[in-house]
Design an enzyme around this catalytic site. Structure first.
Site, short mmCIF file in Angstrom:
data_model
loop_
_atom_site.label_atom_id
_atom_site.label_comp_id
_atom_site.label_asym_id
_atom_site.label_seq_id
_atom_site.Cartn_x
_atom_site.Cartn_y
_atom_site.Cartn_z
N HIS A 16 -10.09 -29.52 -10.55
CA HIS A 16 -9.40 -30.41 -11.50
C HIS A 16 -9.62 -29.85 -12.90
O HIS A 16 -10.64 -30.10 -13.55
CB HIS A 16 -9.96 -31.83 -11.36
CG HIS A 16 -9.31 -32.84 -12.26
ND1 HIS A 16 -9.37 -34.20 -12.02
CD2 HIS A 16 -8.59 -32.71 -13.40
CE1 HIS A 16 -8.74 -34.85 -12.98
NE2 HIS A 16 -8.25 -33.97 -13.84
N HIS A 18 -7.16 -28.67 -16.40
CA HIS A 18 -5.86 -28.51 -17.07
C HIS A 18 -5.97 -27.29 -17.97
O HIS A 18 -6.82 -27.28 -18.89
CB HIS A 18 -5.53 -29.74 -17.92
CG HIS A 18 -5.53 -31.01 -17.12
ND1 HIS A 18 -4.38 -31.55 -16.60
CD2 HIS A 18 -6.54 -31.84 -16.74
CE1 HIS A 18 -4.67 -32.66 -15.94
NE2 HIS A 18 -5.97 -32.86 -16.00
N HIS A 196 -3.33 -37.81 -10.52
CA HIS A 196 -4.34 -38.59 -11.22
C HIS A 196 -4.11 -40.06 -10.87
O HIS A 196 -2.97 -40.56 -10.96
CB HIS A 196 -4.18 -38.44 -12.73
CG HIS A 196 -4.67 -37.13 -13.29
ND1 HIS A 196 -4.24 -35.92 -12.83
CD2 HIS A 196 -5.59 -36.86 -14.26
CE1 HIS A 196 -4.85 -34.96 -13.51
NE2 HIS A 196 -5.67 -35.50 -14.38
N GLU A 199 -8.25 -43.41 -12.92
CA GLU A 199 -9.09 -42.96 -14.05
C GLU A 199 -9.19 -44.17 -14.99
O GLU A 199 -10.26 -44.75 -15.14
CB GLU A 199 -8.44 -41.76 -14.75
CG GLU A 199 -9.20 -41.28 -15.99
CD GLU A 199 -8.45 -40.17 -16.75
OE1 GLU A 199 -7.22 -40.00 -16.54
OE2 GLU A 199 -9.10 -39.48 -17.57
N ASP A 277 -12.01 -30.92 -16.01
CA ASP A 277 -10.82 -31.57 -16.58
C ASP A 277 -10.25 -30.80 -17.79
O ASP A 277 -9.35 -29.98 -17.63
CB ASP A 277 -11.14 -33.02 -16.95
CG ASP A 277 -9.94 -33.95 -16.91
OD1 ASP A 277 -8.85 -33.50 -16.49
OD2 ASP A 277 -10.09 -35.13 -17.28
N ASP A 278 -10.77 -31.09 -18.99
CA ASP A 278 -10.31 -30.42 -20.23
C ASP A 278 -11.56 -29.96 -20.99
O ASP A 278 -11.97 -30.59 -21.98
CB ASP A 278 -9.50 -31.41 -21.08
CG ASP A 278 -8.30 -31.94 -20.32
OD1 ASP A 278 -7.31 -31.22 -20.19
OD2 ASP A 278 -8.39 -33.08 -19.82
N1 HPA Z 1 -5.90 -37.68 -17.40
C1 HPA Z 1 -4.56 -37.67 -17.43
N2 HPA Z 1 -3.86 -36.66 -17.92
C2 HPA Z 1 -4.50 -35.61 -18.39
C3 HPA Z 1 -5.87 -35.56 -18.38
C4 HPA Z 1 -6.61 -36.64 -17.84
O1 HPA Z 1 -7.86 -36.69 -17.78
N3 HPA Z 1 -6.19 -34.36 -18.93
C5 HPA Z 1 -5.04 -33.72 -19.23
N4 HPA Z 1 -4.01 -34.48 -18.90
ZN ZN Z 2 -7.15 -34.45 -15.50
#
Ligand code: HPA
Ligand code: ZN
Length: 338
Positions: A16, A18, A196, A199, A277-278
């Site tokens: 996971h 991006h 997703h 969250e 994630d990021d």
């Molecule tokens: N959630 C949803 N969209 C996203 C995320 C995330 O954590 N990171 C990059 N796009």
């Molecule tokens: Zn994500």
């Protein structure tokens, strides 16, 4: 050997991630200069200081603005290459990387530009590091489903470069049900599916992702804790959750890492995995995510091993490649225990 050393040494998979979320403030600054773009910041340090978020949307606003510095094929190459070098440093041997074509298509950048930059970096990492990388084409859920369908049409000539499809961006108000038709098309084309869900959104979004989109994995999914029947279902079917601890902390999904439910979910028998994630926005790449939960939740060496094994089992790699990584994990553990 300390657990931190062990975390570093174990061969790992990241599921996971991006790619637009790996843009460093330094690269953002450099590319802005290269293209003559004026950023709303006076220095690299000011960019870094802007990374304080109160929820998913406050992050996404900055993340999409940051992505605007990515303009030509070299920019996309550099972005991917920097992440893959980091994978190599962190002993990540397989990465499944999401990219958001709509973010770039809507700025007038053609599919060929970003996919060529990405694949050039991926091929180089395969040659130089033996790293394996799969691309996941993600649709933006804040846009209409018709835009996702049009994106799939534009992507058709490049589908040999893609392993799976995903769904990301603003979750609340954009349930998986909104994308049932486009994911039916994706399924008919024979691709794996992730989304997703759970969250910020409720457990019902996780049910929809499973029942309407036929997902192979759920991204995040941490709100499954609120629904006993869902917990049982995820356990029984071993549907993977790609959990991102530092992301959850930065976006205030949890207030304190000590309250994170990843250990609770693991002990309940769900197939949870650790991911970043990021990473440049949330303060850590994959190893830093493992260290954060090991420290805060008192995760032991066996639980750590289970998390890493879960990520290999949950990947879209063929079985023989999974077995090769699993035996490399066993080798590291047998050294650790002796
Ligand atoms: N959630 C949803 N969209 C996203 C995320 C995330 O954590 N990171 C990059 N796009
Ligand atoms: Zn994500």
């Amino acid at each position: 050997m300390s657990l931190t050393t062990l975390i570093h040494q174990i061969p790992k998979a990241e599921l996971h991630l991006h790619i637009e979320g790996t843009l460093t403030p330094e690269l953002m600054w450099c590319l802005a200069e290269k293209h003559g773009i004026t950023l709303p910041y006076k220095s690299v340090e000011e960019i870094r200081q802007a990374y304080l978020f109160e929820d998913l949307q406050s992050f996404l606003d900055l993340y999409y603005a940051g992505a605007d510095v990515l303009r030509d094929e070299d920019d996309f190459f550099e972005l991917m290459w920097a992440y893959l070098e980091r994978c190599h440093e962190q002993n990540i041997v397989h990465a499944e990387v999401m990219f958001d074509p709509q973010t770039h298509l809507h700025r007038g950048i053609e599919f060929d530009v970003f996919i060529s930059g990405f694949t050039r970096a991926i091929n180089k990492a395969k040659d130089e590091f033996g790293l394996s990388v799969y691309l996941i084409l993600s649709f933006l859920r804040h846009l209409p489903e018709s835009d996702a369908i049009e994106t799939l049409r534009i992507a058709r000539p490049y589908l040999d470069k893609v392993h799976a499809f995903g769904l990301d961006s603003s979750e609340l108000g954009h349930p998986p049900a909104k994308f049932e038709r486009v994911f039916n098309q994706v399924k008919e084309l024979g691709f794996k599916i992730v989304a997703h869900a759970g969250e910020e959104g409720p457990p019902s979004y996780i049910w929809e992702a499973i029942e309407l989109l036929n997902v192979d994995r759920v991204d995040h999914g941490v709100r499954c804790q609120e629904d006993e029947a869902l917990l049982d279902y995820l356990k029984e079917h071993q549907i993977p959750l790609t959990v991102c601890p530092l992301s959850n902390l930065k976006l205030c999904v949890v207030d304190d890492m000590k309250q994170h439910n990843i250990k609770w979910l693991l002990e309940r028998g769900l197939r949870v995995t650790v991911n970043s994630d990021d990473p440049t926005y949330f303060g850590g790449f994959l190893n830093e995510n493992y260290v954060a939960i090991v420290d805060a939740l008192d995760i032991n060496a066996q639980q750590l091993k289970q998390l890493v094994i879960n990520s290999v089992l949950s990947s879209f790699l063929p079985e023989d490649e999974k077995r090769t990584i699993m035996s490399a994990i066993e080798d590291v553990y047998s050294q650790h225990c002796n």
